[in-house]
Design a protein around this motif. Sequence first.
Motif, PDB file in Angstrom:
ATOM      1  N   VAL A  35       4.401  -4.241  -4.559  1.00 24.69           N
ATOM      2  CA  VAL A  35       3.779  -4.554  -3.273  1.00 24.69           C
ATOM      3  C   VAL A  35       2.690  -3.529  -2.963  1.00 24.69           C
ATOM      4  O   VAL A  35       2.902  -2.323  -3.076  1.00 24.69           O
ATOM      5  CB  VAL A  35       4.826  -4.569  -2.138  1.00 24.69           C
ATOM      6  CG1 VAL A  35       4.157  -4.810  -0.788  1.00 24.69           C
ATOM      7  CG2 VAL A  35       5.883  -5.630  -2.427  1.00 24.69           C
ATOM      8  N   VAL A  47       3.719  -2.671   6.118  1.00 19.50           N
ATOM      9  CA  VAL A  47       5.099  -3.145   6.276  1.00 19.50           C
ATOM     10  C   VAL A  47       5.818  -2.270   7.297  1.00 19.50           C
ATOM     11  O   VAL A  47       5.818  -1.037   7.187  1.00 19.50           O
ATOM     12  CB  VAL A  47       5.872  -3.092   4.938  1.00 19.50           C
ATOM     13  CG1 VAL A  47       7.287  -3.645   5.124  1.00 19.50           C
ATOM     14  CG2 VAL A  47       5.137  -3.869   3.845  1.00 19.50           C
ATOM     15  N   ARG A  77      -1.575  -3.176  -0.871  1.00 19.08           N
ATOM     16  CA  ARG A  77      -2.632  -3.755  -0.032  1.00 19.08           C
ATOM     17  C   ARG A  77      -2.063  -4.486   1.178  1.00 19.08           C
ATOM     18  O   ARG A  77      -2.495  -5.581   1.528  1.00 19.08           O
ATOM     19  CB  ARG A  77      -3.525  -4.692  -0.851  1.00 19.08           C
ATOM     20  CG  ARG A  77      -4.218  -4.009  -2.021  1.00 19.08           C
ATOM     21  CD  ARG A  77      -5.221  -4.901  -2.712  1.00 19.08           C
ATOM     22  NE  ARG A  77      -5.731  -4.280  -3.913  1.00 19.08           N
ATOM     23  CZ  ARG A  77      -6.695  -3.365  -3.952  1.00 19.08           C
ATOM     24  NH1 ARG A  77      -7.261  -2.969  -2.820  1.00 19.08           N
ATOM     25  NH2 ARG A  77      -7.091  -2.851  -5.108  1.00 19.08           N
ATOM     26  N   THR A  78      -1.085  -3.865   1.813  1.00 12.00           N
ATOM     27  CA  THR A  78      -0.489  -4.474   2.998  1.00 12.00           C
ATOM     28  C   THR A  78       0.162  -3.392   3.849  1.00 12.00           C
ATOM     29  O   THR A  78       0.300  -2.240   3.441  1.00 12.00           O
ATOM     30  CB  THR A  78       0.540  -5.557   2.601  1.00 12.00           C
ATOM     31  OG1 THR A  78       0.897  -6.325   3.753  1.00 12.00           O
ATOM     32  CG2 THR A  78       1.804  -4.936   2.008  1.00 12.00           C
ATOM     33  N   SER A 120      -7.375   0.441   5.037  1.00  8.63           N
ATOM     34  CA  SER A 120      -7.580  -0.998   4.865  1.00  8.63           C
ATOM     35  C   SER A 120      -9.004  -1.313   4.423  1.00  8.63           C
ATOM     36  O   SER A 120      -9.241  -2.281   3.689  1.00  8.63           O
ATOM     37  CB  SER A 120      -7.266  -1.738   6.175  1.00  8.63           C
ATOM     38  OG  SER A 120      -5.898  -1.618   6.508  1.00  8.63           O
ATOM     39  N   GLU A 165       3.066  -6.511  11.950  1.00  7.19           N
ATOM     40  CA  GLU A 165       2.046  -5.792  11.201  1.00  7.19           C
ATOM     41  C   GLU A 165       0.644  -6.372  11.419  1.00  7.19           C
ATOM     42  O   GLU A 165      -0.350  -5.632  11.373  1.00  7.19           O
ATOM     43  CB  GLU A 165       2.380  -5.820   9.708  1.00  7.19           C
ATOM     44  CG  GLU A 165       3.663  -5.086   9.350  1.00  7.19           C
ATOM     45  CD  GLU A 165       4.907  -5.972   9.396  1.00  7.19           C
ATOM     46  OE1 GLU A 165       5.943  -5.564   8.837  1.00  7.19           O
ATOM     47  OE2 GLU A 165       4.840  -7.081   9.993  1.00  7.19           O
ATOM     48  N   ASP A 166       0.558  -7.681  11.642  1.00  8.95           N
ATOM     49  CA  ASP A 166      -0.749  -8.317  11.813  1.00  8.95           C
ATOM     50  C   ASP A 166      -1.081  -8.586  13.273  1.00  8.95           C
ATOM     51  O   ASP A 166      -2.114  -9.186  13.579  1.00  8.95           O
ATOM     52  CB  ASP A 166      -0.799  -9.642  11.031  1.00  8.95           C
ATOM     53  CG  ASP A 166      -0.669  -9.419   9.534  1.00  8.95           C
ATOM     54  OD1 ASP A 166      -1.142  -8.367   9.052  1.00  8.95           O
ATOM     55  OD2 ASP A 166      -0.089 -10.288   8.856  1.00  8.95           O
ATOM     56  N   ARG A 172       8.556  -9.366   7.712  1.00 10.00           N
ATOM     57  CA  ARG A 172       7.862  -9.112   6.443  1.00 10.00           C
ATOM     58  C   ARG A 172       8.737  -8.272   5.526  1.00 10.00           C
ATOM     59  O   ARG A 172       8.822  -8.537   4.323  1.00 10.00           O
ATOM     60  CB  ARG A 172       6.522  -8.420   6.697  1.00 10.00           C
ATOM     61  CG  ARG A 172       5.751  -8.086   5.423  1.00 10.00           C
ATOM     62  CD  ARG A 172       4.362  -7.565   5.728  1.00 10.00           C
ATOM     63  NE  ARG A 172       3.538  -8.596   6.359  1.00 10.00           N
ATOM     64  CZ  ARG A 172       2.299  -8.398   6.816  1.00 10.00           C
ATOM     65  NH1 ARG A 172       1.743  -7.187   6.721  1.00 10.00           N
ATOM     66  NH2 ARG A 172       1.619  -9.381   7.364  1.00 10.00           N
ATOM     67  N   LEU A 199      -0.389   0.957   0.161  1.00  9.59           N
ATOM     68  CA  LEU A 199       0.765   0.410   0.857  1.00  9.59           C
ATOM     69  C   LEU A 199       1.028   1.284   2.080  1.00  9.59           C
ATOM     70  O   LEU A 199       1.338   2.473   1.947  1.00  9.59           O
ATOM     71  CB  LEU A 199       1.990   0.411  -0.057  1.00  9.59           C
ATOM     72  CG  LEU A 199       3.323  -0.028   0.548  1.00  9.59           C
ATOM     73  CD1 LEU A 199       3.249  -1.456   1.068  1.00  9.59           C
ATOM     74  CD2 LEU A 199       4.447   0.116  -0.479  1.00  9.59           C
TER      75      LEU A 199
END
Length: 249
Positions: A169, A174, A171-172, A104, A82-83, A216, A111
């Motif tokens: 969960v 996945v 702000r990310t 983002s 993801e990153d 993750r 999410l």
Amino acid sequence: MDIIGNGFLARHLRSIAHGHRGVVVAAAGVSAALHTAPEAFRREADLVRDLVHRCRRTGERLVFFSTASSGIYSTPGRPGTEDGEVRPATAYGRHKHALEQELSASPVDCLVLRLAHVVGPAQPAHQLLPALAAQIRSGSVRIFPGARRDLIDVADVVSVVDALLTAGVGRTIVNVASGCAEPIEHIVDHIQLRLGRTARWTYGTPVVTQDIDITRLRTLVPAVDAMGFAPGYFRAVLDAYLPSPQLSA
């Protein structure tokens, strides 16, 4: 949960809609990986921006479905994270990634779920399983050597979404996948076995497929360890939604 959309994924998510107040799910976007129509991309972008404005006013969490297909993960070597660096290889991938970046940069609690190839009942004809099954029934199936596909049961996707939202969960991004990309030849072989038919294989240009990393996902949803995500999981997924050879004869 307010589910925006009436398609395949939206219908399955309704089973958990009652349990998540303050969540808006954008489930009305482009779902065809080969989609290139600008107007379809524009409609989804407009929808997402409208939902961002809504969530800014209400404080609701927004769930957006992106892709973990080769449209996003197209660099050979280590599995896509993801990153990690993303190099979208298709118009569909570029569209989804651009919306990810907009989300983002927005102030809303969002999410983003990058989905692998979801399999389940009553899928649209353009998605992977019904498309391959239709080719096999027609007597000829197109194979792209080197292609591998990560299949995931829609029931497991719903369970994962439920668990992520229950855990708060946000702000990310996945990856939602099995983490086990299977050669397309193995998938076609098993579909043929289930349908009791053998098609003529024709071959396209060889491709390279990047695996999907689910570290993750496993950290955020420990229950994933009981979902059977391992080599061979794809067979159980196909068996659940294809008739037995006796019934398809």
